[in-house]
Design a protein around this motif. Structure first.
Motif, mmCIF file in Angstrom:
data_model
loop_
_atom_site.group_PDB
_atom_site.id
_atom_site.type_symbol
_atom_site.label_atom_id
_atom_site.label_comp_id
_atom_site.label_asym_id
_atom_site.label_seq_id
_atom_site.Cartn_x
_atom_site.Cartn_y
_atom_site.Cartn_z
ATOM 1 N N PRO A 110 25.808 19.105 59.874
ATOM 2 C CA PRO A 110 27.052 19.883 59.825
ATOM 3 C C PRO A 110 27.160 20.703 58.543
ATOM 4 C CG PRO A 110 27.475 17.623 60.534
ATOM 5 C CD PRO A 110 26.049 17.663 60.072
ATOM 6 N N ILE A 111 27.610 21.944 58.680
ATOM 7 C CA ILE A 111 27.802 22.806 57.513
ATOM 8 C C ILE A 111 29.285 22.770 57.148
ATOM 9 C CG2 ILE A 111 27.617 25.152 56.617
ATOM 10 C CD1 ILE A 111 25.350 25.639 58.514
ATOM 11 N N ASP A 112 29.622 22.036 56.120
ATOM 12 C CA ASP A 112 31.009 21.866 55.703
ATOM 13 C C ASP A 112 31.305 22.792 54.529
ATOM 14 O OD1 ASP A 112 33.564 21.063 55.160
ATOM 15 O OD2 ASP A 112 33.117 18.922 55.127
ATOM 16 N N LEU A 113 31.980 23.917 54.811
ATOM 17 C CA LEU A 113 32.292 24.895 53.775
ATOM 18 C C LEU A 113 33.786 24.923 53.463
ATOM 19 C CD1 LEU A 113 30.103 27.833 55.169
ATOM 20 C CD2 LEU A 113 29.401 25.923 53.697
ATOM 21 N N ARG A 114 34.501 23.922 53.890
ATOM 22 C CA ARG A 114 35.944 23.899 53.671
ATOM 23 C C ARG A 114 36.292 23.922 52.179
ATOM 24 N NH1 ARG A 114 37.292 18.849 57.544
ATOM 25 N NH2 ARG A 114 35.215 18.273 56.775
ATOM 26 N N PHE A 115 37.228 24.807 51.833
ATOM 27 C CA PHE A 115 37.727 24.976 50.465
ATOM 28 C C PHE A 115 36.702 25.580 49.501
ATOM 29 C CE2 PHE A 115 40.036 21.421 52.392
ATOM 30 C CZ PHE A 115 41.338 21.882 52.295
ATOM 31 N N CYS A 116 35.554 26.020 50.013
ATOM 32 C CA CYS A 116 34.570 26.668 49.146
ATOM 33 C C CYS A 116 35.003 28.108 48.848
ATOM 34 C CB CYS A 116 33.190 26.671 49.815
ATOM 35 S SG CYS A 116 32.463 25.027 50.044
ATOM 36 N N ASP A 117 34.507 28.663 47.741
ATOM 37 C CA ASP A 117 34.892 30.010 47.322
ATOM 38 C C ASP A 117 33.651 30.913 47.257
ATOM 39 O OD1 ASP A 117 35.903 32.304 46.180
ATOM 40 O OD2 ASP A 117 37.100 31.264 44.668
ATOM 41 N N TYR A 118 33.627 31.933 48.122
ATOM 42 C CA TYR A 118 32.514 32.878 48.154
ATOM 43 C C TYR A 118 33.024 34.306 47.891
ATOM 44 C CZ TYR A 118 30.452 28.926 50.655
ATOM 45 O OH TYR A 118 30.005 27.676 51.020
ATOM 46 N N THR A 119 34.078 34.420 47.130
ATOM 47 C CA THR A 119 34.692 35.715 46.864
ATOM 48 C C THR A 119 33.680 36.721 46.306
ATOM 49 O OG1 THR A 119 36.825 34.648 46.433
ATOM 50 C CG2 THR A 119 36.537 36.885 45.594
ATOM 51 N N ASN A 120 33.630 37.898 46.946
ATOM 52 C CA ASN A 120 32.779 39.014 46.510
ATOM 53 C C ASN A 120 31.283 38.715 46.521
ATOM 54 O OD1 ASN A 120 34.954 40.812 46.068
ATOM 55 N ND2 ASN A 120 35.345 39.869 44.068
ATOM 56 N N ASP A 121 30.859 37.721 47.311
ATOM 57 C CA ASP A 121 29.427 37.456 47.429
ATOM 58 C C ASP A 121 28.790 38.558 48.280
ATOM 59 O OD1 ASP A 121 26.871 36.390 48.495
ATOM 60 O OD2 ASP A 121 27.470 34.601 47.399
ATOM 61 N N LYS A 122 27.877 39.297 47.726
ATOM 62 C CA LYS A 122 27.295 40.454 48.405
ATOM 63 C C LYS A 122 25.870 40.240 48.916
ATOM 64 C CE LYS A 122 30.893 43.085 47.633
ATOM 65 N NZ LYS A 122 31.759 43.541 48.736
ATOM 66 N N SER A 123 25.282 39.087 48.685
ATOM 67 C CA SER A 123 23.881 38.923 49.084
ATOM 68 C C SER A 123 23.554 37.589 49.740
ATOM 69 C CB SER A 123 22.971 39.102 47.851
ATOM 70 O OG SER A 123 23.296 38.151 46.850
ATOM 71 N N ASN A 124 24.240 36.518 49.359
ATOM 72 C CA ASN A 124 23.834 35.188 49.809
ATOM 73 C C ASN A 124 24.223 34.839 51.240
ATOM 74 O OD1 ASN A 124 22.588 34.092 47.330
ATOM 75 N ND2 ASN A 124 24.646 34.323 46.474
ATOM 76 N N LEU A 125 25.218 35.519 51.788
ATOM 77 C CA LEU A 125 25.708 35.161 53.117
ATOM 78 C C LEU A 125 25.213 36.096 54.211
ATOM 79 C CD1 LEU A 125 29.434 34.368 52.171
ATOM 80 C CD2 LEU A 125 27.580 32.732 52.553
ATOM 81 N N LYS A 126 24.757 37.255 53.851
ATOM 82 C CA LYS A 126 24.336 38.253 54.822
ATOM 83 C C LYS A 126 23.225 37.716 55.737
ATOM 84 C CE LYS A 126 22.640 42.990 55.223
ATOM 85 N NZ LYS A 126 22.303 44.247 54.492
ATOM 86 N N GLY A 127 23.444 37.827 57.046
ATOM 87 C CA GLY A 127 22.425 37.447 58.012
ATOM 88 C C GLY A 127 22.230 35.959 58.193
ATOM 89 N N LYS A 128 23.046 35.138 57.572
ATOM 90 C CA LYS A 128 22.867 33.684 57.684
ATOM 91 C C LYS A 128 23.415 33.165 59.013
ATOM 92 C CE LYS A 128 20.944 32.864 53.702
ATOM 93 N NZ LYS A 128 20.852 34.257 53.209
#
Length: 235
Positions: A110-128
């Protein structure tokens, strides 16, 4: 609460006789009824009024089984979310994504991203691939999430202000109460996704891929501006 009443033969209903012998006429009382109640989760069934114990047990069991299969996925998700992960690196898992993620929400962990902060992330999330990810109350404001796969993700109450979801697959995502102001849904799959009470001011829906029924539900959201409604074809 679900209620089912089944009438059983009573006075005025004659049973067919297979033999012509005379037997004492059976005495029937008032029509017998039994009622089963099933709670919202469909986990229990109990009898209120019955004199046919075998029949009531079978009927109540069948009703409970039906209630489990008919339960709303949204309600189930609201009530059965797992405890918050204790993995200290759980937020970083989004940068790797789901290694076997598919559109049906299959995952190895399970990918638990609750309460995580990815504000202004421009490269790490693309295409995931974030299929079936738990995202409630997380922050993705200003992030580049183009081409992501978020099938069956749970994003209730999350913030996606200004996120670029171009060419993404957001199939069956729960965006209830999410902040989606200024989001770009260009050429994005939104089939089966729900947006109950979501904020969609300034959202771009250019070439969005969405089913007719889902579109009708989305168009009821009054926060979508005139331009967005025109792109969707809301009437």
């Amino acid at each position: 609460m679900t209620s089912v009443c089944i009438p059983v033969a009573g006075a005025g209903h004659r049973l067919p006789s297979l033999r012509r012998h005379h037997h004492p006429k059976p005495s029937y009382g008032q029509p017998t009824r039994f009622r089963c109640y099933v709670d919202e989760e469909g986990t229990s069934a109990r009898e209120c009024v019955s004199s046919f114990k075998g029949m009531k047990s079978v009927a109540c069991g069948l009703l409970a089984a039906w209630a489990v299969t008919a339960a709303s996925p949204v309600v189930a998700a609201n009530q059965r979310l797992p405890p918050l992960s204790t993995d200290p690196n759980r937020c970083e898992r989004a940068f790797v994504g789901n290694t076997i993620g598919q559109a049906n929400g299959v995952y190895d962990k399970p990918i638990d991203l609750r309460f995580c902060d990815y504000t202004n992330d421009k490269s790490n999330l693309k295409g995931k691939s974030l299929a079936a990810a738990l995202m409630s109350e997380a922050k993705f404001d200003g992030a580049d999430m183009s081409e992501v796969v978020m099938s069956k993700a749970y994003a209730v109450g999350a913030s996606f202000k200004g996120v670029d979801f171009s060419n993404a697959v957001l199939d069956r995502v729960n965006f209830g109460n999410a902040d989606l102001q200024g989001v770009i849904f260009k050429n994005t799959v939104l089939s089966g996704s729900t947006f109950n009470d979501a904020k969609l001011e300034g959202a771009v829906f250019e070439d969005t891929i969405i089913g007719y029924i889902d579109l009708q539900k989305l168009c009821t959201n009054t926060s979508i501006n005139a331009e967005g409604r025109a792109e969707l074809g809301c009437r």
